[in-house]
Design a protein around this motif. Structure first.
Motif, PDB file in Angstrom:
ATOM      1  N   ALA A   1       9.058  -0.393   7.442  1.00  0.00           N
ATOM      2  CA  ALA A   1       8.487  -0.492   6.098  1.00  0.00           C
ATOM      3  C   ALA A   1       8.368  -1.954   5.711  1.00  0.00           C
ATOM      4  CB  ALA A   1       9.359   0.257   5.099  1.00  0.00           C
ATOM      5  N   ASP A   2       7.173  -2.360   5.286  1.00  0.00           N
ATOM      6  CA  ASP A   2       6.955  -3.730   4.854  1.00  0.00           C
ATOM      7  C   ASP A   2       7.397  -3.888   3.406  1.00  0.00           C
ATOM      8  OD1 ASP A   2       6.202  -6.365   5.022  1.00  0.00           O
ATOM      9  OD2 ASP A   2       4.293  -5.918   6.009  1.00  0.00           O
ATOM     10  N   GLN A   3       7.465  -5.125   2.934  1.00  0.00           N
ATOM     11  CA  GLN A   3       8.123  -5.386   1.658  1.00  0.00           C
ATOM     12  C   GLN A   3       7.352  -4.876   0.448  1.00  0.00           C
ATOM     13  OE1 GLN A   3       8.518  -9.681   2.058  1.00  0.00           O
ATOM     14  NE2 GLN A   3       6.900  -9.991   0.543  1.00  0.00           N
ATOM     15  N   ASN A   4       6.037  -4.658   0.559  1.00  0.00           N
ATOM     16  CA  ASN A   4       5.279  -4.121  -0.561  1.00  0.00           C
ATOM     17  C   ASN A   4       5.003  -2.624  -0.435  1.00  0.00           C
ATOM     18  OD1 ASN A   4       5.161  -6.483  -2.001  1.00  0.00           O
ATOM     19  ND2 ASN A   4       3.117  -7.063  -1.296  1.00  0.00           N
ATOM     20  N   ASP A   5       5.583  -1.977   0.565  1.00  0.00           N
ATOM     21  CA  ASP A   5       5.499  -0.522   0.626  1.00  0.00           C
ATOM     22  C   ASP A   5       6.294   0.083  -0.528  1.00  0.00           C
ATOM     23  OD1 ASP A   5       3.832  -0.120   2.841  1.00  0.00           O
ATOM     24  OD2 ASP A   5       5.488  -0.407   4.242  1.00  0.00           O
ATOM     25  N   LEU A   6       5.839   1.243  -0.983  1.00  0.00           N
ATOM     26  CA  LEU A   6       6.413   1.841  -2.182  1.00  0.00           C
ATOM     27  C   LEU A   6       7.542   2.810  -1.857  1.00  0.00           C
ATOM     28  CD1 LEU A   6       3.074   2.565  -4.114  1.00  0.00           C
ATOM     29  CD2 LEU A   6       4.680   0.688  -4.507  1.00  0.00           C
ATOM     30  N   ARG A   7       8.528   2.862  -2.754  1.00  0.00           N
ATOM     31  CA  ARG A   7       9.639   3.812  -2.676  1.00  0.00           C
ATOM     32  C   ARG A   7       9.652   4.592  -3.990  1.00  0.00           C
ATOM     33  NH1 ARG A   7      13.884   2.935   0.889  1.00  0.00           N
ATOM     34  NH2 ARG A   7      15.323   3.682  -0.717  1.00  0.00           N
ATOM     35  N   ILE A   8       8.898   5.671  -4.035  1.00  0.00           N
ATOM     36  CA  ILE A   8       8.699   6.412  -5.276  1.00  0.00           C
ATOM     37  C   ILE A   8      10.005   6.994  -5.808  1.00  0.00           C
ATOM     38  CG2 ILE A   8       7.411   8.306  -6.345  1.00  0.00           C
ATOM     39  CD1 ILE A   8       5.756   5.888  -5.524  1.00  0.00           C
ATOM     40  N   SER A   9      10.938   7.305  -4.935  1.00  0.00           N
ATOM     41  CA  SER A   9      12.195   7.919  -5.371  1.00  0.00           C
ATOM     42  C   SER A   9      13.041   6.984  -6.220  1.00  0.00           C
ATOM     43  CB  SER A   9      13.002   8.373  -4.149  1.00  0.00           C
ATOM     44  OG  SER A   9      13.326   7.268  -3.316  1.00  0.00           O
TER      45      SER A   9
END
Length: 294
Positions: free
Chosen positions: A21-29
């Motif tokens: 996962a790259d640093q601007n990928d989202l973590r919706i949880s």
């Protein structure tokens, strides 16, 4: 056997790379469980409106069409400000203040002052891709003393984000006027209003991913659903962004250059912990384009 082992090692490396996962990928949880956190749904709605504004922050074309037999092919770059007062749950705990979205844009003119277009972009430092389809009708174009007027409909969708479906449908009204500078050189200032209807949903999210298999099954067949929930749906009709934009396009022969500024008003969301709706900040963007018009 040795060849098989090499292929197995290669497959493991590839699968490991895709899981990165790259640093601007989202973590919706990261918004939290809406069953236990009162503001989770409001935070998700605010995020959807801000993110919807970010991925639809560029027009980069005046209201006139390319002409019924012409093409326009452009490389574009948008620099989008991300307000720090709205949580954008990225892999990097320090969310970015600006995001770059490079894109590739193709437009094709059709008879009756119609034009079809498509744009594919990428959110920097992430696995997220933005795709846009659009159709434009120039209500008035090419008159000496009258401005060009165009109406554009567009649909933009964000891909590459786990558990999230984010779509923006838009209706754009633009006004512009071309000024010849001599020969095949023209300068076209333009501006307009773009209404973006934001819709977002999530899958059922597990807010306890570290629990054991025994804890997730228990003595109840529905125990696996404990600690899981989707966020409340963000409906298109209730979440309308207003984007005001202005720009200029320069054409010399087949070469096309352009720049655009925009600000998007993202409205407000209902906050269960406050007596009034929570107002959301505007999203600013600067975009440039370089391409061919032929």
């Amino acid at each position: 056997m040795r060849t098989f082992s090499r292929w197995l090692a290669l497959a493991a490396c590839v699968s490991g790379a895709t899981a990165y996962a790259d640093q601007n990928d989202l973590r919706i949880s990261e918004f939290g469980d809406p069953a236990t956190r009162a503001s989770a749904n409001a935070d998700f709605q605010a995020f959807a409106r801000i993110m919807g504004a970010a991925i639809t922050s560029a027009n980069l074309m005046p209201p006139e069409t390319t002409g019924h037999s012409a093409w326009a092919i452009n490389a574009e770059l948008s620099v989008v400000s991300i307000p720090d007062s709205v949580r954008i749950p990225t892999e990097n705990p320090q969310q970015p203040s600006t995001v770059l979205i490079p894109s590739f844009h193709v437009r094709k003119g059709l008879p009756f002052s119609l034009e079809l277009g498509g744009r594919v972009g990428w959110v920097e430092k992430s696995s997220q891709v933005v795709a846009t389809g659009e159709v434009k009708w120039a209500v008035n174009e090419g008159f000496t003393w009258l401005p060009d007027v165009g109406v554009r409909g567009h649909v933009t969708k964000l891909f590459g984000t786990r558990d999230l479906s984010l779509t923006v449908m838009g209706l754009d009204l633009g006004v512009g006027k071309s000024f010849p500078l001599g020969g095949m050189v023209t300068l076209t200032p333009y501006g307009g209003l773009d209404l973006g209807f934001v819709g977002a949903t999530t899958s059922r999210i597990d807010f306890q991913p570290d629990r054991s298999y025994e804890d997730s099954t228990g003595n109840d067949s529905r125990a696996a659903l404990d600690g899981t929930a989707p966020y409340r749906k963000v409906s298109f009709g209730d979440n309308v962004n207003q984007r005001f934009y202005g720009g200029v396009r320069f054409i010399g022969g087949v070469l096309q250059l352009g720049a655009e500024l925009s600000i998007t008003r993202t409205g407000s969301v209902e906050d269960p912990g406050a007596s009034e709706n929570r107002g959301l900040p505007g999203v600013f963007a600067f975009s440039t384009t370089l391409g061919l018009d032929f």
